[in-house]
Design a protein around this motif. Structure first.
Motif, PDB file in Angstrom:
ATOM      1  N   LEU A   1       0.828  -1.215   0.000  1.00  0.00           N
ATOM      2  CA  LEU A   1       0.000   0.000   0.000  1.00  0.00           C
ATOM      3  C   LEU A   1       0.860   1.262   0.000  1.00  0.00           C
ATOM      4  O   LEU A   1       0.545   2.244  -0.676  1.00  0.00           O
ATOM      5  N   MET A   2       1.945   1.215   0.753  1.00  0.00           N
ATOM      6  CA  MET A   2       2.825   2.393   0.804  1.00  0.00           C
ATOM      7  C   MET A   2       3.408   2.699  -0.564  1.00  0.00           C
ATOM      8  O   MET A   2       3.504   3.854  -0.961  1.00  0.00           O
ATOM      9  N   GLU A   3       3.767   1.625  -1.286  1.00  0.00           N
ATOM     10  CA  GLU A   3       4.324   1.813  -2.628  1.00  0.00           C
ATOM     11  C   GLU A   3       3.262   2.341  -3.571  1.00  0.00           C
ATOM     12  O   GLU A   3       3.477   3.288  -4.307  1.00  0.00           O
ATOM     13  N   GLU A   4       2.092   1.701  -3.510  1.00  0.00           N
ATOM     14  CA  GLU A   4       1.002   2.072  -4.405  1.00  0.00           C
ATOM     15  C   GLU A   4       0.618   3.548  -4.247  1.00  0.00           C
ATOM     16  O   GLU A   4       0.368   4.235  -5.219  1.00  0.00           O
ATOM     17  N   TYR A   5       0.579   4.015  -3.000  1.00  0.00           N
ATOM     18  CA  TYR A   5       0.136   5.395  -2.767  1.00  0.00           C
ATOM     19  C   TYR A   5       1.298   6.334  -2.447  1.00  0.00           C
ATOM     20  O   TYR A   5       1.097   7.421  -1.933  1.00  0.00           O
ATOM     21  N   GLN A   6       2.484   5.872  -2.765  1.00  0.00           N
ATOM     22  CA  GLN A   6       3.699   6.691  -2.652  1.00  0.00           C
ATOM     23  C   GLN A   6       3.836   7.404  -1.316  1.00  0.00           C
ATOM     24  O   GLN A   6       3.965   8.629  -1.245  1.00  0.00           O
ATOM     25  N   PHE A   7       3.812   6.609  -0.285  1.00  0.00           N
ATOM     26  CA  PHE A   7       3.981   7.152   1.069  1.00  0.00           C
ATOM     27  C   PHE A   7       5.401   7.678   1.246  1.00  0.00           C
ATOM     28  O   PHE A   7       6.379   6.977   0.954  1.00  0.00           O
ATOM     29  N   PHE A   8       5.505   8.911   1.754  1.00  0.00           N
ATOM     30  CA  PHE A   8       6.816   9.586   1.821  1.00  0.00           C
ATOM     31  C   PHE A   8       7.846   8.871   2.696  1.00  0.00           C
ATOM     32  O   PHE A   8       9.038   8.938   2.433  1.00  0.00           O
ATOM     33  N   ALA A   9       7.399   8.199   3.746  1.00  0.00           N
ATOM     34  CA  ALA A   9       8.371   7.560   4.656  1.00  0.00           C
ATOM     35  C   ALA A   9       8.515   6.053   4.392  1.00  0.00           C
ATOM     36  O   ALA A   9       8.922   5.300   5.273  1.00  0.00           O
ATOM     37  N   TYR A  10       8.162   5.646   3.171  1.00  0.00           N
ATOM     38  CA  TYR A  10       8.243   4.224   2.843  1.00  0.00           C
ATOM     39  C   TYR A  10       9.599   3.582   3.162  1.00  0.00           C
ATOM     40  O   TYR A  10       9.640   2.547   3.835  1.00  0.00           O
ATOM     41  N   PRO A  11      10.723   4.164   2.740  1.00  0.00           N
ATOM     42  CA  PRO A  11      12.017   3.496   3.001  1.00  0.00           C
ATOM     43  C   PRO A  11      12.289   3.302   4.489  1.00  0.00           C
ATOM     44  O   PRO A  11      12.838   2.280   4.890  1.00  0.00           O
ATOM     45  N   MET A  12      11.880   4.278   5.293  1.00  0.00           N
ATOM     46  CA  MET A  12      12.105   4.184   6.734  1.00  0.00           C
ATOM     47  C   MET A  12      11.254   3.062   7.348  1.00  0.00           C
ATOM     48  O   MET A  12      11.726   2.267   8.151  1.00  0.00           O
ATOM     49  N   HIS A  13       9.982   3.036   6.935  1.00  0.00           N
ATOM     50  CA  HIS A  13       9.056   2.032   7.457  1.00  0.00           C
ATOM     51  C   HIS A  13       9.496   0.632   7.023  1.00  0.00           C
ATOM     52  O   HIS A  13       9.550  -0.294   7.824  1.00  0.00           O
ATOM     53  N   LYS A  14       9.853   0.501   5.752  1.00  0.00           N
ATOM     54  CA  LYS A  14      10.300  -0.801   5.257  1.00  0.00           C
ATOM     55  C   LYS A  14      11.598  -1.230   5.951  1.00  0.00           C
ATOM     56  O   LYS A  14      11.792  -2.407   6.266  1.00  0.00           O
ATOM     57  N   GLY A  15      12.466  -0.262   6.210  1.00  0.00           N
ATOM     58  CA  GLY A  15      13.721  -0.555   6.898  1.00  0.00           C
ATOM     59  C   GLY A  15      13.490  -1.194   8.262  1.00  0.00           C
ATOM     60  O   GLY A  15      14.188  -2.141   8.646  1.00  0.00           O
ATOM     61  N   GLU A  16      12.497  -0.681   8.976  1.00  0.00           N
ATOM     62  CA  GLU A  16      12.147  -1.246  10.285  1.00  0.00           C
ATOM     63  C   GLU A  16      11.619  -2.673  10.134  1.00  0.00           C
ATOM     64  O   GLU A  16      11.957  -3.569  10.906  1.00  0.00           O
ATOM     65  N   HIS A  17      10.743  -2.871   9.140  1.00  0.00           N
ATOM     66  CA  HIS A  17      10.210  -4.214   8.877  1.00  0.00           C
ATOM     67  C   HIS A  17      11.357  -5.190   8.589  1.00  0.00           C
ATOM     68  O   HIS A  17      11.403  -6.286   9.130  1.00  0.00           O
ATOM     69  N   ASP A  18      12.256  -4.759   7.712  1.00  0.00           N
ATOM     70  CA  ASP A  18      13.361  -5.644   7.308  1.00  0.00           C
ATOM     71  C   ASP A  18      14.243  -6.009   8.496  1.00  0.00           C
ATOM     72  O   ASP A  18      14.681  -7.149   8.634  1.00  0.00           O
ATOM     73  N   ARG A  19      14.487  -5.032   9.353  1.00  0.00           N
ATOM     74  CA  ARG A  19      15.345  -5.271  10.514  1.00  0.00           C
ATOM     75  C   ARG A  19      14.734  -6.334  11.434  1.00  0.00           C
ATOM     76  O   ARG A  19      15.405  -7.283  11.852  1.00  0.00           O
ATOM     77  N   VAL A  20      13.440  -6.194  11.703  1.00  0.00           N
ATOM     78  CA  VAL A  20      12.781  -7.143  12.607  1.00  0.00           C
ATOM     79  C   VAL A  20      12.659  -8.522  11.959  1.00  0.00           C
ATOM     80  O   VAL A  20      12.826  -9.552  12.621  1.00  0.00           O
ATOM     81  N   LEU A  21      12.417  -8.531  10.662  1.00  0.00           N
ATOM     82  CA  LEU A  21      12.320  -9.805   9.953  1.00  0.00           C
ATOM     83  C   LEU A  21      13.645 -10.567  10.038  1.00  0.00           C
ATOM     84  O   LEU A  21      13.666 -11.784  10.247  1.00  0.00           O
ATOM     85  N   MET A  22      14.744  -9.853   9.912  1.00  0.00           N
ATOM     86  CA  MET A  22      16.069 -10.464  10.041  1.00  0.00           C
ATOM     87  C   MET A  22      16.251 -11.058  11.430  1.00  0.00           C
ATOM     88  O   MET A  22      16.753 -12.177  11.590  1.00  0.00           O
ATOM     89  N   GLU A  23      15.832 -10.308  12.443  1.00  0.00           N
ATOM     90  CA  GLU A  23      15.931 -10.796  13.823  1.00  0.00           C
ATOM     91  C   GLU A  23      15.126 -12.075  13.998  1.00  0.00           C
ATOM     92  O   GLU A  23      15.575 -13.025  14.629  1.00  0.00           O
ATOM     93  N   LEU A  24      13.925 -12.081  13.418  1.00  0.00           N
ATOM     94  CA  LEU A  24      13.064 -13.258  13.556  1.00  0.00           C
ATOM     95  C   LEU A  24      13.638 -14.465  12.821  1.00  0.00           C
ATOM     96  O   LEU A  24      13.517 -15.597  13.296  1.00  0.00           O
ATOM     97  N   LEU A  25      14.255 -14.214  11.680  1.00  0.00           N
ATOM     98  CA  LEU A  25      14.874 -15.323  10.955  1.00  0.00           C
ATOM     99  C   LEU A  25      16.063 -15.883  11.738  1.00  0.00           C
ATOM    100  O   LEU A  25      16.271 -17.098  11.783  1.00  0.00           O
TER     101      LEU A  25
END
Ligand code: FE2
Ligand code: FE2
Length: 139
Positions: free
Chosen positions: A68-92
């Motif tokens: 959704l962030m990509e589709e609607y060009q959310f300004f803080a997308y890279p920051m939000h995705k960065g947080e997701h990626d970090r936690v996903l790495m921890e979980l893996l």
């Protein structure tokens, strides 16, 4: 119970709240299974299955928001995705650790002291701002 749905923060987009609700159910089940495993009431396989389910759900949850962030060009997308990626790495990493050691205490400790404070803070900040932005297009 690891997380009480009743006092979990809500955001401006119902779809996101539903996804969070489902995730809370899954992580609560995993947490109970880990406690039961310690008492010999649940098998190792059962814990592995729930951990797998939790990881898959987190991946879907993050993918949904990122889509959704990509589709609607959310300004803080890279920051939000960065947080997701970090936690996903921890979980893996955590999953690998479980496969290696089958030590429930490491997972219990991570869930209580890392995951719970993180998800509450994440929903109250990044998800809240994101949902507010998206609700301009989706309501
Ligand atoms: Fe979220
Ligand atoms: Fe998020």
């Amino acid at each position: 119970m690891l997380i009480n749905k009743e006092n979990f923060p809500k955001v401006a987009l119902d779809e996101m709240n539903s996804i969070h609700d489902v995730e809370i159910d899954i992580v609560n089940r995993l947490y109970e299974a880990l406690k039961d495993f310690k008492e010999g009431k649940v098998s190792q396989e059962e814990v592995s299955k729930l951990l797998e389910e939790f990881l898959k759900d987190v991946q879907e949850h993050f993918k949904f928001e990122q889509g959704l962030m990509e589709e609607y060009q959310f300004f803080a997308y890279p920051m939000h995705k960065g947080e997701h990626d970090r936690v996903l790495m921890e979980l893996l990493e955590l999953k690998k650790e479980w496969e290696r050691s089958k030590n429930p205490d490491i997972l219990i400790d991570y869930l209580e002291n890392q995951f719970v404070p993180w998800i509450i803070n994440h929903v109250q900040t990044m998800d809240t701002v994101t949902a507010m932005y998206l609700s301009n297009f989706l309501k």
